[in-house]
Write a protein that holds these residues in place. Structure first.
Motif, PDB file in Angstrom:
ATOM      1  N   LEU A 179       0.980  17.160   2.523  1.00  0.00           N
ATOM      2  CA  LEU A 179       0.523  16.833   3.577  1.00  0.00           C
ATOM      3  C   LEU A 179       0.661  18.396   4.455  1.00  0.00           C
ATOM      4  CD1 LEU A 179       0.699  15.182   6.184  1.00  0.00           C
ATOM      5  CD2 LEU A 179       3.317  16.037   6.247  1.00  0.00           C
ATOM      6  N   SER A 180      -0.842  18.479   5.383  1.00  0.00           N
ATOM      7  CA  SER A 180      -1.580  19.760   5.613  1.00  0.00           C
ATOM      8  C   SER A 180      -2.194  19.687   7.124  1.00  0.00           C
ATOM      9  CB  SER A 180      -2.067  20.588   4.397  1.00  0.00           C
ATOM     10  OG  SER A 180      -2.319  21.460   4.659  1.00  0.00           O
ATOM     11  N   LEU A 181      -1.678  20.618   7.369  1.00  0.00           N
ATOM     12  CA  LEU A 181      -2.387  20.553   9.133  1.00  0.00           C
ATOM     13  C   LEU A 181      -3.781  22.117   8.561  1.00  0.00           C
ATOM     14  CD1 LEU A 181      -0.125  20.104  11.533  1.00  0.00           C
ATOM     15  CD2 LEU A 181      -1.466  18.199  10.792  1.00  0.00           C
ATOM     16  N   HIS A 182      -3.972  22.268   7.537  1.00  0.00           N
ATOM     17  CA  HIS A 182      -5.234  22.766   6.936  1.00  0.00           C
ATOM     18  C   HIS A 182      -6.474  22.262   7.092  1.00  0.00           C
ATOM     19  CE1 HIS A 182      -2.172  26.532   7.431  1.00  0.00           C
ATOM     20  NE2 HIS A 182      -1.666  25.732   6.536  1.00  0.00           N
ATOM     21  N   LEU A 183      -7.007  22.240   8.027  1.00  0.00           N
ATOM     22  CA  LEU A 183      -8.251  21.240   7.687  1.00  0.00           C
ATOM     23  C   LEU A 183      -9.230  21.861   6.662  1.00  0.00           C
ATOM     24  CD1 LEU A 183      -9.711  20.885  11.648  1.00  0.00           C
ATOM     25  CD2 LEU A 183      -8.253  19.208  10.614  1.00  0.00           C
ATOM     26  N   LEU A 184      -8.908  23.107   6.337  1.00  0.00           N
ATOM     27  CA  LEU A 184      -9.847  23.825   5.429  1.00  0.00           C
ATOM     28  C   LEU A 184      -9.324  22.841   3.751  1.00  0.00           C
ATOM     29  CD1 LEU A 184     -11.096  27.361   6.982  1.00  0.00           C
ATOM     30  CD2 LEU A 184     -12.182  24.787   7.265  1.00  0.00           C
ATOM     31  N   ASP A 185      -8.775  23.307   3.494  1.00  0.00           N
ATOM     32  CA  ASP A 185      -7.807  22.812   2.748  1.00  0.00           C
ATOM     33  C   ASP A 185      -8.149  21.985   1.402  1.00  0.00           C
ATOM     34  OD1 ASP A 185      -6.140  24.730   2.444  1.00  0.00           O
ATOM     35  OD2 ASP A 185      -4.124  24.297   2.950  1.00  0.00           O
ATOM     36  N   PRO A 186      -8.565  21.302   0.585  1.00  0.00           N
ATOM     37  CA  PRO A 186      -9.078  20.350  -0.330  1.00  0.00           C
ATOM     38  C   PRO A 186      -7.898  19.491   0.018  1.00  0.00           C
ATOM     39  CG  PRO A 186      -9.171  21.683  -1.223  1.00  0.00           C
ATOM     40  CD  PRO A 186      -8.832  22.879  -0.314  1.00  0.00           C
ATOM     41  N   GLY A 187      -8.611  17.999  -0.548  1.00  0.00           N
ATOM     42  CA  GLY A 187      -7.356  16.610  -0.731  1.00  0.00           C
ATOM     43  C   GLY A 187      -6.593  16.117   0.861  1.00  0.00           C
ATOM     44  N   GLY A 188      -5.184  15.434   1.118  1.00  0.00           N
ATOM     45  CA  GLY A 188      -5.179  14.409   2.682  1.00  0.00           C
ATOM     46  C   GLY A 188      -5.755  13.402   2.309  1.00  0.00           C
ATOM     47  N   GLY A 189      -6.310  12.087   2.723  1.00  0.00           N
ATOM     48  CA  GLY A 189      -5.658  10.599   2.707  1.00  0.00           C
ATOM     49  C   GLY A 189      -5.681  10.040   4.081  1.00  0.00           C
ATOM     50  N   THR A 190      -6.973   8.963   3.878  1.00  0.00           N
ATOM     51  CA  THR A 190      -6.572   7.516   5.265  1.00  0.00           C
ATOM     52  C   THR A 190      -5.831   6.816   4.597  1.00  0.00           C
ATOM     53  OG1 THR A 190      -8.867   7.164   4.779  1.00  0.00           O
ATOM     54  CG2 THR A 190      -8.462   9.593   6.294  1.00  0.00           C
ATOM     55  N   PHE A 191      -5.846   5.821   5.509  1.00  0.00           N
ATOM     56  CA  PHE A 191      -5.123   4.620   4.831  1.00  0.00           C
ATOM     57  C   PHE A 191      -6.135   3.724   4.618  1.00  0.00           C
ATOM     58  CE2 PHE A 191      -2.086   4.882   9.121  1.00  0.00           C
ATOM     59  CZ  PHE A 191      -1.002   4.746   8.040  1.00  0.00           C
ATOM     60  N   ALA A 192      -7.901   3.474   4.881  1.00  0.00           N
ATOM     61  CA  ALA A 192      -8.766   3.345   4.642  1.00  0.00           C
ATOM     62  C   ALA A 192      -9.091   3.477   2.882  1.00  0.00           C
ATOM     63  CB  ALA A 192      -9.982   2.872   5.393  1.00  0.00           C
ATOM     64  N   GLN A 193      -9.387   4.906   3.451  1.00  0.00           N
ATOM     65  CA  GLN A 193      -9.857   5.473   1.881  1.00  0.00           C
ATOM     66  C   GLN A 193      -8.487   5.295   0.881  1.00  0.00           C
ATOM     67  OE1 GLN A 193      -7.786   8.133   0.980  1.00  0.00           O
ATOM     68  NE2 GLN A 193      -8.661   8.540  -0.879  1.00  0.00           N
ATOM     69  N   ASN A 194      -7.073   5.366   0.919  1.00  0.00           N
ATOM     70  CA  ASN A 194      -6.007   5.176   0.268  1.00  0.00           C
ATOM     71  C   ASN A 194      -5.554   3.401  -1.036  1.00  0.00           C
ATOM     72  OD1 ASN A 194      -3.425   6.108  -1.362  1.00  0.00           O
ATOM     73  ND2 ASN A 194      -2.756   4.318  -0.191  1.00  0.00           N
ATOM     74  N   ILE A 195      -6.224   2.490   0.643  1.00  0.00           N
ATOM     75  CA  ILE A 195      -6.300   1.262  -0.062  1.00  0.00           C
ATOM     76  C   ILE A 195      -7.690   0.537  -0.406  1.00  0.00           C
ATOM     77  CG2 ILE A 195      -6.838  -1.543   1.346  1.00  0.00           C
ATOM     78  CD1 ILE A 195      -5.463  -0.618   3.846  1.00  0.00           C
ATOM     79  N   ALA A 196      -9.324   1.305  -0.523  1.00  0.00           N
ATOM     80  CA  ALA A 196      -9.921   1.023  -0.780  1.00  0.00           C
ATOM     81  C   ALA A 196     -10.065   1.412  -2.553  1.00  0.00           C
ATOM     82  CB  ALA A 196     -10.811   1.709  -0.285  1.00  0.00           C
ATOM     83  N   ALA A 197      -9.488   2.587  -2.812  1.00  0.00           N
ATOM     84  CA  ALA A 197      -9.587   3.438  -3.525  1.00  0.00           C
ATOM     85  C   ALA A 197      -8.103   2.862  -4.843  1.00  0.00           C
ATOM     86  CB  ALA A 197      -8.761   5.322  -3.579  1.00  0.00           C
ATOM     87  N   LYS A 198      -7.113   2.263  -4.518  1.00  0.00           N
ATOM     88  CA  LYS A 198      -6.046   2.391  -4.878  1.00  0.00           C
ATOM     89  C   LYS A 198      -5.687   0.661  -5.463  1.00  0.00           C
ATOM     90  CE  LYS A 198      -3.149   5.938  -4.589  1.00  0.00           C
ATOM     91  NZ  LYS A 198      -3.404   6.365  -5.537  1.00  0.00           N
ATOM     92  N   PHE A 199      -6.849  -0.078  -4.449  1.00  0.00           N
ATOM     93  CA  PHE A 199      -6.377  -1.772  -4.381  1.00  0.00           C
ATOM     94  C   PHE A 199      -7.012  -2.286  -6.066  1.00  0.00           C
ATOM     95  CE2 PHE A 199      -7.200  -6.380  -3.368  1.00  0.00           C
ATOM     96  CZ  PHE A 199      -6.091  -6.186  -2.459  1.00  0.00           C
TER      97      PHE A 199
END
Length: 330
Positions: A266-286
């Protein structure tokens, strides 16, 4: 002189029914029934989707050993499973906010240029190109973002970190390639730009011509006409267009999955690599998820479903409150 007395006017004969009256009434009844049935069917579909998501989410949450709202981890295949949506919720909201901040002002400017500034010969091709961009599949945007946008934004990341690190959000604490929330937000802004532009343009074209001519007759400049006549009239339409774009940004899947390097930091630094969204996580792990893991992904989908409903509900309240000031009822 003979006096005249008023004579009673004989009642008019009853009108003979026209040949199409009964057919018209039957058509009205059929159309009314179909409209009512369509509305009820839509409510039933929405209720069934909500019920399905809630049922499967309840199963997953009952097996979760962590806190579903605050855990910064996702390991639904472990025994016992642990999964939380804190990172996904923040990533979805942050990327959508970045996209809206970039896209909405640009889209409104393009819509005003097409509707009020550009010559007709130039406005038609630009409007056609904008409408064409809305039909580009999201995977194409994702491939372009991964192969073109990411390399070119590395220099922008360095520049933002050098001059705007004091803002905290542009402080790059983990140097790396530009597969971060800023890149995702810019890509989403490009994707929702045609939608917001097209709807806003059509709203601006509906402004009563008399309003604009009256402002010009009073000596207003073109910008004053837009500020005093066009924008107040089209405010509700711009809000609606923005909500349509926000809906796509919240639920975008393939483009985000192609560009982002996901992690659960969890980071609010927009330039740090990484993060995730609901739709991306569902597509990647389903595809590789177990039954419990799929229930967990469905639970995150329920949160996205509720988030979308809340956003649209808030938009409807804003539109309803501003409608009387927009000039649309005049």
């Amino acid at each position: 002189m003979a006096s005249t007395t008023p004579t009673d006017t004989p009642p008019a004969p009853p009108l003979s029914p026209r040949s199409g009256t009964s057919t018209g009434r039957a058509g009205d009844k059929i159309f009314s029934g179909l409209s009512r049935g369509s509305g009820i069917l839509l409510l039933v579909i929405m209720a069934s989707i909500a019920g399905f998501l809630t049922y499967r989410a309840a199963i997953a949450i009952s097996k979760d050993e962590g806190n579903f709202l605050t855990t910064f981890d996702w390991n639904a295949s472990a025994d016992p499973p642990v999964f939380g949506i804190a990172v996904l919720l923040v990533g979805t909201i942050v990327s959508s906010i970045v996209a809206m901040v970039i896209a909405v002002p640009v889209a409104v400017g393009i819509a005003l240029f097409i509707s009020h500034y550009a010559p007709r010969r130039l406005a038609a091709p630009i409007a056609y190109i904008v409408d064409l961009l809305a039909a580009v599949p999201s995977i194409i945007y994702g491939l372009w973002g991964a192969l073109v946008l990411v390399p070119y934004l590395e220099g922008l990341n360095i520049w933002l970190d050098q001059y705007f690190a004091w803002t905290y959000i542009f402080d790059q604490t983990q140097p790396g390639v530009a597969r971060n929330m800023l890149t995702v937000g810019i890509l989403l802004a490009i994707m929702i730009l045609p939608i917001v532009t097209s709807v806003s343009r059509e709203v601006f074209l509906q402004v009563p011509r008399m309003n604009e001519e009256a402002a010009l007759a009073l000596g207003a400049t073109r910008w004053e006409v837009i500020r005093l006549s066009v924008l107040p009239f089209g405010r509700s339409g711009v809000i609606s267009a923005s909500m349509l774009g926000l809906g796509r940004a919240l639920g975008e899947t393939m483009a985000v999955a192609t560009v982002l390097s996901p992690n659960f930091l969890l980071s609010l630094h927009l330039l740090d690599p990484g993060g995730g969204t609901f739709a991306q996580n569902i597509a990647a792990k389903f595809g590789e998820a177990t039954e419990t893991g799929r229930d967990a992904l469905i639970a995150s989908g329920l949160v996205l479903f509720v988030l979308t409903l809340l956003v649209n509900g808030a938009a409807r309240l804003i539109i309803a409150r501003r409608k009387e000031y927009s000039g649309a009822n005049a």
